[in-house]
Design a protein around this motif. Structure first.
Motif, PDB file in Angstrom:
ATOM      1  N   PHE A   1       0.835  -1.203   0.000  1.00  0.00           N
ATOM      2  CA  PHE A   1       0.000   0.000   0.000  1.00  0.00           C
ATOM      3  C   PHE A   1       0.868   1.251   0.000  1.00  0.00           C
ATOM      4  N   THR A   2       0.226   2.368  -0.353  1.00  0.00           N
ATOM      5  CA  THR A   2       0.890   3.669  -0.379  1.00  0.00           C
ATOM      6  C   THR A   2      -0.041   4.702   0.233  1.00  0.00           C
ATOM      7  N   VAL A   3       0.535   5.592   1.028  1.00  0.00           N
ATOM      8  CA  VAL A   3      -0.193   6.711   1.617  1.00  0.00           C
ATOM      9  C   VAL A   3       0.295   8.001   0.962  1.00  0.00           C
ATOM     10  N   LEU A   4      -0.631   8.836   0.548  1.00  0.00           N
ATOM     11  CA  LEU A   4      -0.313  10.167   0.031  1.00  0.00           C
ATOM     12  C   LEU A   4      -0.665  11.165   1.128  1.00  0.00           C
ATOM     13  N   LEU A   5       0.346  11.636   1.833  1.00  0.00           N
ATOM     14  CA  LEU A   5       0.146  12.460   3.024  1.00  0.00           C
ATOM     15  C   LEU A   5       0.136  13.936   2.667  1.00  0.00           C
ATOM     16  N   ASP A   6      -0.910  14.633   3.096  1.00  0.00           N
ATOM     17  CA  ASP A   6      -0.981  16.087   2.966  1.00  0.00           C
ATOM     18  C   ASP A   6      -0.265  16.682   4.177  1.00  0.00           C
ATOM     19  N   PRO A   7       0.933  17.253   4.003  1.00  0.00           N
ATOM     20  CA  PRO A   7       1.695  17.716   5.163  1.00  0.00           C
ATOM     21  C   PRO A   7       1.108  18.956   5.822  1.00  0.00           C
ATOM     22  N   VAL A   8       0.250  19.670   5.108  1.00  0.00           N
ATOM     23  CA  VAL A   8      -0.391  20.846   5.700  1.00  0.00           C
ATOM     24  C   VAL A   8      -1.538  20.409   6.607  1.00  0.00           C
ATOM     25  N   ARG A   9      -2.392  19.533   6.103  1.00  0.00           N
ATOM     26  CA  ARG A   9      -3.496  19.017   6.913  1.00  0.00           C
ATOM     27  C   ARG A   9      -3.035  17.959   7.918  1.00  0.00           C
ATOM     28  N   ARG A  10      -1.844  17.381   7.685  1.00  0.00           N
ATOM     29  CA  ARG A  10      -1.264  16.356   8.567  1.00  0.00           C
ATOM     30  C   ARG A  10      -2.062  15.054   8.546  1.00  0.00           C
ATOM     31  N   LEU A  11      -2.846  14.866   7.510  1.00  0.00           N
ATOM     32  CA  LEU A  11      -3.613  13.647   7.290  1.00  0.00           C
ATOM     33  C   LEU A  11      -3.418  13.215   5.842  1.00  0.00           C
ATOM     34  N   ALA A  12      -3.760  11.973   5.558  1.00  0.00           N
ATOM     35  CA  ALA A  12      -3.641  11.478   4.187  1.00  0.00           C
ATOM     36  C   ALA A  12      -4.663  12.155   3.285  1.00  0.00           C
ATOM     37  N   ALA A  13      -4.229  12.532   2.092  1.00  0.00           N
ATOM     38  CA  ALA A  13      -5.167  12.951   1.053  1.00  0.00           C
ATOM     39  C   ALA A  13      -5.798  11.730   0.403  1.00  0.00           C
ATOM     40  N   ALA A  14      -5.042  10.636   0.347  1.00  0.00           N
ATOM     41  CA  ALA A  14      -5.535   9.396  -0.256  1.00  0.00           C
ATOM     42  C   ALA A  14      -4.606   8.259   0.139  1.00  0.00           C
ATOM     43  N   THR A  15      -5.135   7.048   0.085  1.00  0.00           N
ATOM     44  CA  THR A  15      -4.331   5.840   0.232  1.00  0.00           C
ATOM     45  C   THR A  15      -4.758   4.868  -0.859  1.00  0.00           C
ATOM     46  N   ALA A  16      -3.880   3.914  -1.151  1.00  0.00           N
ATOM     47  CA  ALA A  16      -4.207   2.879  -2.135  1.00  0.00           C
ATOM     48  C   ALA A  16      -3.557   1.579  -1.693  1.00  0.00           C
ATOM     49  N   VAL A  17      -4.310   0.482  -1.774  1.00  0.00           N
ATOM     50  CA  VAL A  17      -3.817  -0.821  -1.331  1.00  0.00           C
ATOM     51  C   VAL A  17      -4.272  -1.888  -2.314  1.00  0.00           C
ATOM     52  N   THR A  18      -3.441  -2.911  -2.479  1.00  0.00           N
ATOM     53  CA  THR A  18      -3.834  -4.081  -3.256  1.00  0.00           C
ATOM     54  C   THR A  18      -4.155  -5.219  -2.295  1.00  0.00           C
ATOM     55  N   VAL A  19      -5.194  -5.983  -2.638  1.00  0.00           N
ATOM     56  CA  VAL A  19      -5.662  -7.086  -1.798  1.00  0.00           C
ATOM     57  C   VAL A  19      -5.680  -8.358  -2.640  1.00  0.00           C
ATOM     58  N   ASP A  20      -4.944  -9.369  -2.193  1.00  0.00           N
ATOM     59  CA  ASP A  20      -4.972 -10.678  -2.847  1.00  0.00           C
ATOM     60  C   ASP A  20      -5.683 -11.647  -1.913  1.00  0.00           C
ATOM     61  N   GLY A  21      -6.949 -11.884  -2.189  1.00  0.00           N
ATOM     62  CA  GLY A  21      -7.765 -12.699  -1.298  1.00  0.00           C
ATOM     63  C   GLY A  21      -7.373 -14.156  -1.253  1.00  0.00           C
ATOM     64  N   THR A  22      -6.531 -14.614  -2.180  1.00  0.00           N
ATOM     65  CA  THR A  22      -6.131 -16.023  -2.181  1.00  0.00           C
ATOM     66  C   THR A  22      -5.030 -16.308  -1.171  1.00  0.00           C
ATOM     67  N   VAL A  23      -4.326 -15.277  -0.719  1.00  0.00           N
ATOM     68  CA  VAL A  23      -3.194 -15.502   0.194  1.00  0.00           C
ATOM     69  C   VAL A  23      -3.242 -14.556   1.395  1.00  0.00           C
ATOM     70  N   LEU A  24      -4.453 -14.151   1.800  1.00  0.00           N
ATOM     71  CA  LEU A  24      -4.577 -13.354   3.018  1.00  0.00           C
ATOM     72  C   LEU A  24      -4.110 -14.167   4.218  1.00  0.00           C
ATOM     73  N   ARG A  25      -3.499 -13.499   5.185  1.00  0.00           N
ATOM     74  CA  ARG A  25      -2.964 -14.158   6.375  1.00  0.00           C
ATOM     75  C   ARG A  25      -3.666 -13.642   7.626  1.00  0.00           C
ATOM     76  N   ASP A  26      -3.854 -14.541   8.590  1.00  0.00           N
ATOM     77  CA  ASP A  26      -4.300 -14.126   9.916  1.00  0.00           C
ATOM     78  C   ASP A  26      -3.066 -13.799  10.738  1.00  0.00           C
ATOM     79  N   VAL A  27      -2.907 -12.537  11.070  1.00  0.00           N
ATOM     80  CA  VAL A  27      -1.749 -12.051  11.819  1.00  0.00           C
ATOM     81  C   VAL A  27      -2.264 -11.363  13.072  1.00  0.00           C
ATOM     82  N   PRO A  28      -1.646 -11.606  14.235  1.00  0.00           N
ATOM     83  CA  PRO A  28      -2.085 -10.886  15.440  1.00  0.00           C
ATOM     84  C   PRO A  28      -2.104  -9.389  15.193  1.00  0.00           C
ATOM     85  N   ARG A  29      -3.155  -8.762  15.684  1.00  0.00           N
ATOM     86  CA  ARG A  29      -3.376  -7.354  15.369  1.00  0.00           C
ATOM     87  C   ARG A  29      -2.229  -6.469  15.844  1.00  0.00           C
TER      88      ARG A  29
END
Length: 272
Positions: free
Chosen positions: A30-58
């Motif tokens: 994934f990638t985060v596009l951070l707005d440094p003025v607002r100090r929050l992300a303007a957008a994020t983007a992630v790829t999801v492969d449902g065939t190899v998702l893992r259960d990982v402790p949170r």
């Protein structure tokens, strides 16, 4: 940290292009596009492969991103001594796929503050609906190799109420994309989460003033989730979403439904 892969689905889904200057922060899947003025992300983007998702402790190791100056991130001080939740933008589970070590790294990286945004706390039926959208679309996309690209972020409005120096978003957006016809064309669906308080203007002003007097966050309302035209997401955010508005399932299959529709159940989502 290879970041979001625009070619993951086959048809290219580029990163959103904001109008403002942003910092591009690639992480695992994934990638985060951070707005440094607002100090929050303007957008994020992630790829999801449902065939190899893992259960990982949170885990819960929220941390500042060392690649970014601390004063350009909304860090722990925003969430201290109040009832704001640190809401994941890239959902924690989405990039957690692949080899075990890779999945574990992706899980940790979702807890960087640029991937968080302040949200209303407490039990909220609308939150479950919002968080379940990816799983619902993933199930729909089973015939398409269980792969998704998910773009999401806050709506950074000019009139967002300011708390501890950070404008608190009242809306969030999400666009989920998948491939059809063995990867020859795209489909996409757009959504908006609204936590605007449902109050009269005078009551909202009074509550906002009272909250500010005791260093409490501004009032926020219960989550309401809408399926919306992807083109409306682009208009609302000022983001260039590339080919996604043209791939909108509403525009392709239900042009008469090109209006905001509040959802109370995942079964109400239009995907074909």
């Amino acid at each position: 940290m290879e970041g979001y892969d625009p070619t993951f689905l086959g048809p290219v889904v580029p990163l959103p292009v904001p109008a403002q200057r942003v910092r591009t922060l690639p992480s695992t899947h994934f990638t985060v596009l951070l707005d440094p003025v607002r100090r929050l992300a303007a957008a994020t983007a992630v790829t999801v492969d449902g065939t190899v998702l893992r259960d990982v402790p949170r885990g819960d190791d929220w941390h500042l991103d060392p690649r970014v100056p601390a004063d350009e991130q909304a860090g722990p001080e925003l969430y201290a001594r109040n009832d704001l939740d640190r809401g994941h933008l890239v959902r924690r589970r989405d990039p957690v796929w692949g080899e075990p070590g890779v999945a574990a790294r992706a899980n940790r990286e979702t807890f960087a503050y640029p991937n968080a945004a302040p949200q209303a706390s407490g039990f909220n039926q609308g939150r479950d609906l919002w968080l379940g959208l990816e799983d619902h679309v993933l199930e729909h996309a089973q015939a398409q190799r269980l792969r998704l690209a998910v773009l999401t972020g806050p709506v950074l409005a000019g009139d967002d109420p300011v708390y501890r120096g950070v404008g608190i978003p009242r809306r969030f957006w999400k666009v989920v994309a998948w491939a059809l016809d063995a990867g020859r064309r795209l489909a996409a669906a757009g959504f908006v989460l609204d936590q605007t308080p449902q109050l009269r203007a005078d009551e909202l002003a009074a509550r906002t003033h009272a909250a500010a007097a005791v260093d409490d966050p501004p009032p926020l309302g219960p989550f309401r989730t809408f399926q919306v035209p992807v083109a409306d997401v682009a208009d609302l955010t000022g983001l260039d979403l590339g080919p996604l508005p043209a791939a909108d399932v509403l525009a392709v299959t239900a042009p008469q439904a090109l209006a905001w529709r509040e959802l109370s159940d995942l079964a109400e989502v239009t995907l074909r």
